[in-house]
Design a protein around this motif. Structure first.
Motif, PDB file in Angstrom:
ATOM      1  N   SER A   1       0.834  -1.199   0.000  1.00 45.78           N
ATOM      2  CA  SER A   1       0.000   0.000   0.000  1.00 45.78           C
ATOM      3  C   SER A   1       0.869   1.249   0.000  1.00 45.78           C
ATOM      4  O   SER A   1       0.598   2.200  -0.738  1.00 45.78           O
ATOM      5  CB  SER A   1      -0.921   0.019   1.226  1.00 45.78           C
ATOM      6  OG  SER A   1      -1.825  -1.045   1.176  1.00 45.78           O
ATOM      7  N   ALA A   2       1.912   1.261   0.808  1.00 46.06           N
ATOM      8  CA  ALA A   2       2.811   2.413   0.854  1.00 46.06           C
ATOM      9  C   ALA A   2       3.510   2.605  -0.488  1.00 46.06           C
ATOM     10  O   ALA A   2       3.650   3.731  -0.978  1.00 46.06           O
ATOM     11  CB  ALA A   2       3.838   2.233   1.972  1.00 46.06           C
ATOM     12  N   GLU A   3       3.929   1.504  -1.106  1.00 47.42           N
ATOM     13  CA  GLU A   3       4.579   1.588  -2.417  1.00 47.42           C
ATOM     14  C   GLU A   3       3.609   2.102  -3.474  1.00 47.42           C
ATOM     15  O   GLU A   3       3.974   2.912  -4.324  1.00 47.42           O
ATOM     16  CB  GLU A   3       5.133   0.210  -2.813  1.00 47.42           C
ATOM     17  CG  GLU A   3       5.978   0.220  -4.053  1.00 47.42           C
ATOM     18  CD  GLU A   3       7.281   0.995  -3.885  1.00 47.42           C
ATOM     19  OE1 GLU A   3       7.792   1.486  -4.913  1.00 47.42           O
ATOM     20  OE2 GLU A   3       7.790   1.127  -2.759  1.00 47.42           O
ATOM     21  N   LEU A   4       2.375   1.668  -3.425  1.00 53.07           N
ATOM     22  CA  LEU A   4       1.357   2.126  -4.373  1.00 53.07           C
ATOM     23  C   LEU A   4       1.114   3.621  -4.208  1.00 53.07           C
ATOM     24  O   LEU A   4       0.996   4.351  -5.204  1.00 53.07           O
ATOM     25  CB  LEU A   4       0.047   1.348  -4.177  1.00 53.07           C
ATOM     26  CG  LEU A   4      -1.096   1.712  -5.120  1.00 53.07           C
ATOM     27  CD1 LEU A   4      -0.711   1.436  -6.558  1.00 53.07           C
ATOM     28  CD2 LEU A   4      -2.349   0.948  -4.743  1.00 53.07           C
ATOM     29  N   VAL A   5       1.061   4.106  -2.984  1.00 55.83           N
ATOM     30  CA  VAL A   5       0.876   5.544  -2.741  1.00 55.83           C
ATOM     31  C   VAL A   5       2.053   6.320  -3.333  1.00 55.83           C
ATOM     32  O   VAL A   5       1.871   7.354  -3.993  1.00 55.83           O
ATOM     33  CB  VAL A   5       0.717   5.822  -1.223  1.00 55.83           C
ATOM     34  CG1 VAL A   5       0.841   7.301  -0.923  1.00 55.83           C
ATOM     35  CG2 VAL A   5      -0.613   5.277  -0.723  1.00 55.83           C
ATOM     36  N   THR A   6       3.263   5.819  -3.123  1.00 52.74           N
ATOM     37  CA  THR A   6       4.460   6.470  -3.668  1.00 52.74           C
ATOM     38  C   THR A   6       4.410   6.500  -5.190  1.00 52.74           C
ATOM     39  O   THR A   6       4.693   7.533  -5.814  1.00 52.74           O
ATOM     40  CB  THR A   6       5.732   5.739  -3.194  1.00 52.74           C
ATOM     41  OG1 THR A   6       5.743   5.694  -1.776  1.00 52.74           O
ATOM     42  CG2 THR A   6       6.983   6.416  -3.711  1.00 52.74           C
TER      43      THR A   6
ATOM     44  N   CYS B   1       1.771   6.392  -7.110  1.00 53.92           N
ATOM     45  CA  CYS B   1       0.718   7.331  -7.511  1.00 53.92           C
ATOM     46  C   CYS B   1       1.199   8.778  -7.388  1.00 53.92           C
ATOM     47  O   CYS B   1       0.917   9.610  -8.268  1.00 53.92           O
ATOM     48  CB  CYS B   1      -0.544   7.110  -6.680  1.00 53.92           C
ATOM     49  SG  CYS B   1      -1.390   5.571  -7.067  1.00 53.92           S
ATOM     50  N   GLN B   2       1.934   9.073  -6.319  1.00 53.71           N
ATOM     51  CA  GLN B   2       2.442  10.435  -6.134  1.00 53.71           C
ATOM     52  C   GLN B   2       3.456  10.785  -7.214  1.00 53.71           C
ATOM     53  O   GLN B   2       3.426  11.887  -7.779  1.00 53.71           O
ATOM     54  CB  GLN B   2       3.079  10.584  -4.742  1.00 53.71           C
ATOM     55  CG  GLN B   2       2.084  10.584  -3.617  1.00 53.71           C
ATOM     56  CD  GLN B   2       2.745  10.532  -2.246  1.00 53.71           C
ATOM     57  OE1 GLN B   2       3.931  10.209  -2.132  1.00 53.71           O
ATOM     58  NE2 GLN B   2       1.971  10.828  -1.219  1.00 53.71           N
TER      59      GLN B   2
ATOM     60  N   GLU C   1       1.640  11.304 -10.514  1.00 55.18           N
ATOM     61  CA  GLU C   1       0.931  12.588 -10.501  1.00 55.18           C
ATOM     62  C   GLU C   1       1.914  13.733 -10.694  1.00 55.18           C
ATOM     63  O   GLU C   1       1.646  14.679 -11.448  1.00 55.18           O
ATOM     64  CB  GLU C   1       0.157  12.759  -9.193  1.00 55.18           C
ATOM     65  CG  GLU C   1      -0.719  13.988  -9.145  1.00 55.18           C
ATOM     66  CD  GLU C   1      -1.834  13.967 -10.183  1.00 55.18           C
ATOM     67  OE1 GLU C   1      -2.185  15.054 -10.664  1.00 55.18           O
ATOM     68  OE2 GLU C   1      -2.350  12.885 -10.497  1.00 55.18           O
TER      69      GLU C   1
END
Length: 177
Positions: free
Chosen positions: A150-155, A157-158, A161
């Motif tokens: 989940s943390a890797e996915l957030v990174t 995505c950021q 973006e």
């Protein structure tokens, strides 16, 4: 079931109890698991004509923390451990030996007599499959793995973006000139 299979693979109470049931062996009939203990105790309480204080005292004497128990009578339960398992397994083994209930041992096909006429000395032999490296055990649980993903996915995505914003700026600055 062969005798050697019994010795090698019957390693837990539930396997031993199932075997006893399958062969109508009464050696393990007094063994109950932790889930059944509640039912047995409730039945003892319902069938008891003792005072509530006596019942309370009996209940406080019942051992806890075991996976299996021996029921020796009303309000009489004994927690079983590994040494008890080995004792029961030995008793079942003796019972099966006495009644000759074992299946015949199967011979391995590869252990036959050597016949040089059956060997093809000119064949390259069986092809060995390439060995895969062993999978190493990880030092984290599934929930920790999910958190890391989940943390890797957030990174990701950021970063995506941010790249999108930079691309839009570059396109708009190119179009303005």
């Amino acid at each position: 079931m062969t005798r050697s299979y019994f010795l090698d693979y019957v390693t837990d109470w539930y396997e031993l109890i199932d075997l006893c049931r399958d062969y109508d062996c009464d050696i393990c009939e007094d063994i109950i698991d932790d889930d059944q203990l509640d039912d047995y105790v409730l039945e003892d309480i319902n069938n008891s004509e003792r005072s509530w204080r006596d019942i309370r005292d009996f209940l406080s004497d019942i051992p806890t923390g075991y996976e299996y128990y021996r029921c020796d009578g009303t309000f009489d339960y004994v927690g079983l451990d590994e040494s008890d398992f080995e004792d029961y397994k030995s008793r079942v083994l003796d019972w099966m030996d006495e009644d000759s209930l074992w299946d015949a041992e199967e011979e391995d096909e590869d252990e036959g007599d050597f016949d040089p006429n059956e060997v093809d000395f000119f064949s390259p032999g069986p092809e060995s499959e390439p060995e895969e490296p062993p999978v190493e055990e990880e030092d984290f649980s599934v929930s920790e793995l999910m958190c890391m993903c989940s943390a890797e996915l957030v990174t990701i995505c950021q970063v995506t973006e941010q790249q999108k914003v930079e691309f839009d700026r570059a396109v708009s600055s190119t179009l303005l000139f």
